[in-house]
Design an enzyme around this catalytic site. Structure first.
Site, PDB file in Angstrom:
ATOM      1  N   ALA A  15      22.530 -17.667  12.738  1.00  0.00           N
ATOM      2  CA  ALA A  15      21.125 -17.892  13.101  1.00  0.00           C
ATOM      3  C   ALA A  15      21.063 -18.930  14.218  1.00  0.00           C
ATOM      4  O   ALA A  15      21.990 -19.726  14.382  1.00  0.00           O
ATOM      5  CB  ALA A  15      20.376 -18.403  11.877  1.00  0.00           C
ATOM      6  N   GLU A  44      26.027 -12.524   7.695  1.00  0.00           N
ATOM      7  CA  GLU A  44      24.989 -12.019   6.774  1.00  0.00           C
ATOM      8  C   GLU A  44      24.395 -10.721   7.309  1.00  0.00           C
ATOM      9  O   GLU A  44      24.104  -9.793   6.551  1.00  0.00           O
ATOM     10  CB  GLU A  44      23.897 -13.088   6.591  1.00  0.00           C
ATOM     11  CG  GLU A  44      24.383 -14.257   5.738  1.00  0.00           C
ATOM     12  CD  GLU A  44      23.374 -15.386   5.673  1.00  0.00           C
ATOM     13  OE1 GLU A  44      22.964 -15.871   6.750  1.00  0.00           O
ATOM     14  OE2 GLU A  44      22.999 -15.800   4.571  1.00  0.00           O
ATOM     15  N   GLU A  87      27.515 -22.684   6.855  1.00  0.00           N
ATOM     16  CA  GLU A  87      26.214 -23.354   6.668  1.00  0.00           C
ATOM     17  C   GLU A  87      26.328 -24.717   6.010  1.00  0.00           C
ATOM     18  O   GLU A  87      25.591 -25.640   6.347  1.00  0.00           O
ATOM     19  CB  GLU A  87      25.269 -22.470   5.834  1.00  0.00           C
ATOM     20  CG  GLU A  87      24.658 -21.301   6.597  1.00  0.00           C
ATOM     21  CD  GLU A  87      25.508 -20.049   6.570  1.00  0.00           C
ATOM     22  OE1 GLU A  87      26.719 -20.140   6.285  1.00  0.00           O
ATOM     23  OE2 GLU A  87      24.956 -18.964   6.830  1.00  0.00           O
TER      24      GLU A  87
HETATM   25  C1  3H9 Z   1      22.868 -19.791   9.812  1.00  0.00           C
HETATM   26  O1  3H9 Z   1      23.393 -18.827  10.284  1.00  0.00           O
HETATM   27  C2  3H9 Z   1      21.799 -19.776   8.766  1.00  0.00           C
HETATM   28  C3  3H9 Z   1      21.659 -18.481   8.016  1.00  0.00           C
HETATM   29  O2  3H9 Z   1      22.494 -18.472   6.873  1.00  0.00           O
HETATM   30  C4  3H9 Z   1      20.261 -18.303   7.540  1.00  0.00           C
HETATM   31  C5  3H9 Z   1      19.249 -17.978   8.565  1.00  0.00           C
HETATM   32  C6  3H9 Z   1      17.921 -17.597   7.988  1.00  0.00           C
HETATM   33  N1  3H9 Z   1      22.641 -21.495  17.245  1.00  0.00           N
HETATM   34  O3  3H9 Z   1      30.278 -25.185  20.123  1.00  0.00           O
HETATM   35  P1  3H9 Z   1      30.160 -24.740  21.522  1.00  0.00           P
HETATM   36  C7  3H9 Z   1      25.431 -23.328  21.084  1.00  0.00           C
HETATM   37  S1  3H9 Z   1      23.237 -21.372  10.346  1.00  0.00           S
HETATM   38  C8  3H9 Z   1      22.253 -21.988  18.423  1.00  0.00           C
HETATM   39  O4  3H9 Z   1      30.162 -25.776  22.588  1.00  0.00           O
HETATM   40  P2  3H9 Z   1      32.670 -23.371  21.215  1.00  0.00           P
HETATM   41  C9  3H9 Z   1      25.936 -24.761  21.204  1.00  0.00           C
HETATM   42  O5  3H9 Z   1      24.927 -25.683  20.875  1.00  0.00           O
HETATM   43  C10 3H9 Z   1      24.409 -21.123  11.639  1.00  0.00           C
HETATM   44  N2  3H9 Z   1      23.117 -22.458  19.338  1.00  0.00           N
HETATM   45  O6  3H9 Z   1      31.268 -23.628  21.896  1.00  0.00           O
HETATM   46  C11 3H9 Z   1      26.347 -24.785  22.651  1.00  0.00           C
HETATM   47  O7  3H9 Z   1      25.167 -24.890  23.431  1.00  0.00           O
HETATM   48  P3  3H9 Z   1      25.179 -25.741  24.780  1.00  0.00           P
HETATM   49  C12 3H9 Z   1      25.758 -20.946  11.098  1.00  0.00           C
HETATM   50  C13 3H9 Z   1      24.408 -22.436  19.025  1.00  0.00           C
HETATM   51  O8  3H9 Z   1      33.244 -22.204  21.912  1.00  0.00           O
HETATM   52  C14 3H9 Z   1      26.904 -23.383  22.894  1.00  0.00           C
HETATM   53  O9  3H9 Z   1      26.338 -22.570  21.871  1.00  0.00           O
HETATM   54  N3  3H9 Z   1      26.682 -20.977  12.219  1.00  0.00           N
HETATM   55  C15 3H9 Z   1      24.869 -21.936  17.815  1.00  0.00           C
HETATM   56  O10 3H9 Z   1      33.462 -24.616  21.151  1.00  0.00           O
HETATM   57  C16 3H9 Z   1      28.401 -23.299  22.804  1.00  0.00           C
HETATM   58  O11 3H9 Z   1      28.813 -23.868  21.582  1.00  0.00           O
HETATM   59  C17 3H9 Z   1      27.341 -22.075  12.565  1.00  0.00           C
HETATM   60  O12 3H9 Z   1      27.280 -23.118  11.944  1.00  0.00           O
HETATM   61  C18 3H9 Z   1      23.928 -21.449  16.906  1.00  0.00           C
HETATM   62  N4  3H9 Z   1      24.273 -20.930  15.713  1.00  0.00           N
HETATM   63  O13 3H9 Z   1      32.362 -23.002  19.683  1.00  0.00           O
HETATM   64  C19 3H9 Z   1      28.217 -21.952  13.783  1.00  0.00           C
HETATM   65  N5  3H9 Z   1      26.206 -22.046  17.786  1.00  0.00           N
HETATM   66  O14 3H9 Z   1      26.220 -25.120  25.670  1.00  0.00           O
HETATM   67  C20 3H9 Z   1      27.913 -23.050  14.757  1.00  0.00           C
HETATM   68  C21 3H9 Z   1      26.558 -22.580  18.962  1.00  0.00           C
HETATM   69  O15 3H9 Z   1      23.784 -25.668  25.255  1.00  0.00           O
HETATM   70  N6  3H9 Z   1      28.641 -22.908  15.997  1.00  0.00           N
HETATM   71  N7  3H9 Z   1      25.488 -22.819  19.713  1.00  0.00           N
HETATM   72  O16 3H9 Z   1      25.572 -27.126  24.321  1.00  0.00           O
HETATM   73  C22 3H9 Z   1      29.961 -23.177  16.120  1.00  0.00           C
HETATM   74  O17 3H9 Z   1      30.656 -23.478  15.170  1.00  0.00           O
HETATM   75  C23 3H9 Z   1      30.543 -23.137  17.507  1.00  0.00           C
HETATM   76  O18 3H9 Z   1      29.494 -23.284  18.418  1.00  0.00           O
HETATM   77  C24 3H9 Z   1      31.314 -21.836  17.852  1.00  0.00           C
HETATM   78  C25 3H9 Z   1      31.684 -21.843  19.372  1.00  0.00           C
HETATM   79  C26 3H9 Z   1      32.619 -21.830  17.030  1.00  0.00           C
HETATM   80  C27 3H9 Z   1      30.520 -20.615  17.560  1.00  0.00           C
END
Ligand code: 3H9
Length: 706
Positions: free
Chosen positions: A63, A105, A125
């Site tokens: 999300a 999901e 999460e």
């Molecule tokens: C969820 O899914 C809730 C659901 O269960 C329920 C919903 C109803 N959203 O980390 P990076 C941005 S909760 C928005 O530097 P990497 C990040 O801020 C979610 N933005 O790259 C950055 O922006 P900017 C569960 C996001 O290659 C850019 O993307 N998911 C999100 O080192 C690049 O990110 C997580 O907890 C997001 N979900 O790593 C995963 N994710 O360039 C969270 C990233 O403007 N994300 N951004 O600063 C990660 O773990 C890492 O970002 C990922 C990539 C491994 C994906």
């Protein structure tokens, strides 16, 4: 608005492709577009199966976290999932890269799933202080069982595609071209007349008893200390035994509760702060990875002591070639032994395979002279902490390396600007402050001088990205961000409390109960009391601090009580054990030092210990901000949560101050200023923000550079 989902018909298959860079987050625009294409596909009789994939990488990071503080726009992810799950023809998800949180999901609401062999699937999460709130706690147990689901959600760590297949989370693992495999899979379903297979219609076959819950929590006890999200996760997973409609309603209520929790606000703050801190030079982490990292292939490390060896290992782990130089051959031999034993321990613990360890060891080669490192893409100096020695090394490096190459110093106490002036190209010099152990610690402080060039900063960010470390830029000042706050705030107050009557074990336990990984005196004993003493010798050459300033730790150093390495420090350690035992001699020493200073000793409550140490940390943090050493309060939070054991779920010292309210913070600091006088002067910034009724967060937004 950019198109975030595409739809194409390929024979009998409707191919839906999510295209929402950089991470294919399921933002509102994606949900709208998905609902639209699903509705259109339903009206198309030529389509016999739907295939959901995504462009670029990852499959989906879940999300859109940036939308969490706003009301959720319709359709919700749950509504999109319900439409897919009820779809009259088979819906297949084909996963590559990462499928995280809401991304997974979404895939679980499809009828079938296949994954590329290198894909990873996870529910992170909990690291954001929320529970999977789009059916994750209900569909995952239906696919892999309640116990396995609990483990996966509590750990937050993704699993590999083959493991997902074994567990029943995916139906097939594709070896090569995922798109072709997905199309082929859909065509086979159509030919074999296999229809929809809604996950929500399944039942959960295993249950969770209290013993199973306790054993699932055990491996995460440290990570979840002081946290509450796990309780909501357990409650939601227990509800997966109920009919789906009831379970999903319970999940929704618990998800809302988790989203509104302080814990979640704090953890989301740290998530974004870590990403923001990697952008101070105007180069985002993603950009840095994409455009700059290929230029760094070979790194040289000068100085093969503990730090130099750790830095060499960190680079070898990241796949780079490392040249290690030291003018003392014996030091190189010891370093080799250290490197071998670090990898051997990794193999013993099952963290890496022997072949991988061998390969990494081979990447680290000795360089006989400084001239031999001339073709390195960057050089890190990690020689003994001696100003003249470091200047000499930097100046020699400056003469052998092409002028655009970065030269970094790993000094933790000397002036980087002064060291840079020993070269003819100060623009290419900056500090890279690694923490022990360099290969494992998450934090990297990048120390910029007034002359450090933007290219040097970009390269430094790139280094952090390559090493998977969190980067924070600090201006060049004594102790940079972290050590300055530690020495002038946190540890100083801990020592003061000892002089006033608290015991080391009382101070450590109180702060560990607050959430610190380890209390200050235990940390001091672990790192070596002499390390702090040496830092203070350097500090006093630059700035003075009034007595009592670490009189206890410095006296312990004088007495050879250096901590764990000598078996005596603030505590006693028997026969090489790490168990800290109170030392009556140390208590006598503290009493004597207090008496000499006319400090009257009395009982001090744990609450006061925590309050004074944390307020001191916040107060010096505010000074670090007003002096421009840190650019943002959020950067300070990153430093303290990733490098100094401050509880992440409290968001870091400055976020924590905001949650207390700066007026309250100011009032309590003034209270100690009146009661204790000496250094309890409130930071001007706190006074200013408190009187304006604002917060560090608002200050960041208004005044920090973008
Ligand atoms: C969820 O899914 C809730 C659901 O269960 C329920 C919903 C109803 N959203 O980390 P990076 C941005 S909760 C928005 O530097 P990497 C990040 O801020 C979610 N933005 O790259 C950055 O922006 P900017 C569960 C996001 O290659 C850019 O993307 N998911 C999100 O080192 C690049 O990110 C997580 O907890 C997001 N979900 O790593 C995963 N994710 O360039 C969270 C990233 O403007 N994300 N951004 O600063 C990660 O773990 C890492 O970002 C990922 C990539 C491994 C994906």
């Amino acid at each position: 608005m950019a198109r975030t989902v595409t739809f194409n018909q390929l024979g009998p298959v409707g191919l839906i492709c999510i295209d929402n860079p950089p991470v294919n987050a399921i933002s509102h625009s994606v949900r709208l577009a998905l609902a639209d294409v699903v509705a259109r596909a339903e009206k198309n009789p030529g389509i016999k199966a739907l295939l959901i994939m995504s462009e670029g990488s990852p499959f989906s990071a879940g999300a859109d976290i940036t939308e969490f503080d706003r009301p959720e726009g319709e359709p919700s992810l749950q509504q999109v999932q319900a439409a897919l799950e009820a779809f009259p023809i088979p819906v297949v998800a084909a996963i590559h890269g990462l499928a995280l949180g809401g991304g997974l999901e979404l895939a679980m609401a499809c009828h079938y799933r296949l994954a590329h062999k290198d894909a990873k699937l996870g529910m992170p999460e909990i690291t954001l202080g929320i529970i999977p709130g789009a059916g994750g706690t209900q569909r995952l147990p239906r696919l892999i069982g309640a116990r396995a689901a609990l483990n996966m959600i509590l750990s937050g760590t993704p699993i590999s595609a083959p493991e997902a297949k074994t567990k029943g989370l995916v139906d097939e693992v594709a070896e090569d071209d995922l798109r072709n495999a997905g199309l082929f899979f859909c065509e086979r379903l159509v030919q074999e007349g296999l229809g929809p297979r809604p996950t929500c219609s399944r039942t959960v076959t295993d249950g969770l008893d209290e013993a199973e819950i306790a054993s699932a929590l055990l491996p995460h006890a440290r990570a979840l200390k002081g946290r509450t999200t796990q309780e909501l996760v357990i409650e939601a997973i227990k509800a997966s035994k109920l009919p789906f409609s009831q379970g999903i309603a319970i999940e929704a209520a618990l998800a809302q509760k988790s989203l509104a929790s302080r814990e979640s606000l704090a953890l989301r703050h740290v998530f974004f702060a870590e990403r923001e801190s990697g952008k101070s030079s105007g180069v985002s982490a993603v950009e840095a990875k994409r455009t700059l990292s290929p230029a760094i292939h070979r790194v040289a490390v000068i100085g093969a002591g503990t730090m130099g060896s750790g830095i060499a290992i960190a680079f070898a782990d990241a796949g780079l070639e490392v040249l290690l130089n030291d003018n003392d051959p014996a030091s190189l031999i010891r370093s080799r032994e250290r490197i071998h034993s670090t990898y051997a321990s990794g193999v013993r613990r099952g963290r890496i395979h022997q072949n991988v360890a061998d390969e990494r060891i081979r990447r680290i080669r000795n360089a006989r002279t400084l001239a031999d490192v001339a073709d390195a893409d960057l050089v890190i100096e990690a020689v003994f902490e001696d100003r003249e020695l470091k200047k000499d090394v930097l100046s020699k490096l400056d003469s052998v390396l092409p002028p655009q190459r970065l030269i970094a110093t790993n000094t933790s106490t000397l002036s980087v600007s002064e060291l840079a002036r020993a070269t003819a190209h100060p623009g290419r010099v900056l500090g890279l402050h690694f923490f022990v152990p360099a290969q494992a610690s998450r934090l990297l402080e990048i120390v910029r001088t007034d002359h450090s060039s933007p290219e040097s900063l970009s390269t430094a960010f790139c280094v952090a990205k390559l090493l998977k470390k969190v980067a924070v830029v600090s201006r060049d000042a004594f102790g940079f961000i972290g050590n300055r706050m530690m020495l002038d705030g946190y540890f100083r107050e801990a020592e003061q409390l000892l002089l006033e009557g608290a015991t080391p074990i009382q101070v450590d336990t109180a702060l560990e109960n607050f959430g610190f990984a380890m209390g200050p005196q235990r940390v001091s004993d672990l790192g070596g009391n002499d390390v702090g003493t040496k830092a203070r010798v350097q500090l006093f050459k630059r700035e003075k601090r009034p007595d009592p300033y670490f009189v206890i730790a410095d006296r312990l150093t004088e007495m050879g009580k250096l901590g764990q390495k000598t078996g005596r420090g603030f505590y006693c350690y028997e026969n090489g054990s790490r168990e800290a035992m109170p030392d009556p001699e140390v208590n006598n020493l503290i009493e004597k030092l207090a008496f000499e200073r006319g400090i009257s000793r009395h009982e001090i409550g744990n609450e006061e210990i925590v309050e004074r140490c944390i307020l001191a940390l916040i107060n010096v943090g505010a000074m670090v901000l007003e002096e421009g050493i840190a650019a943002r309060a959020a950067d300070i939070d990153v430093v303290w949560t990733s490098g100094y054991g401050f509880p992440r779920h409290l968001g870091g010292p400055m976020f924590y101050a905001d949650t207390l309210g700066l007026s309250e913070v100011l009032q309590r600091i003034r209270h100690y200023h009146e009661k204790l006088v000496y250094y309890w002067r409130p930071a001007t910034l706190i006074e200013r923000l408190a009187s304006a009724g604002t917060s560090f967060e608002q200050w960041d937004r208004a005044s920090a550079p973008r």
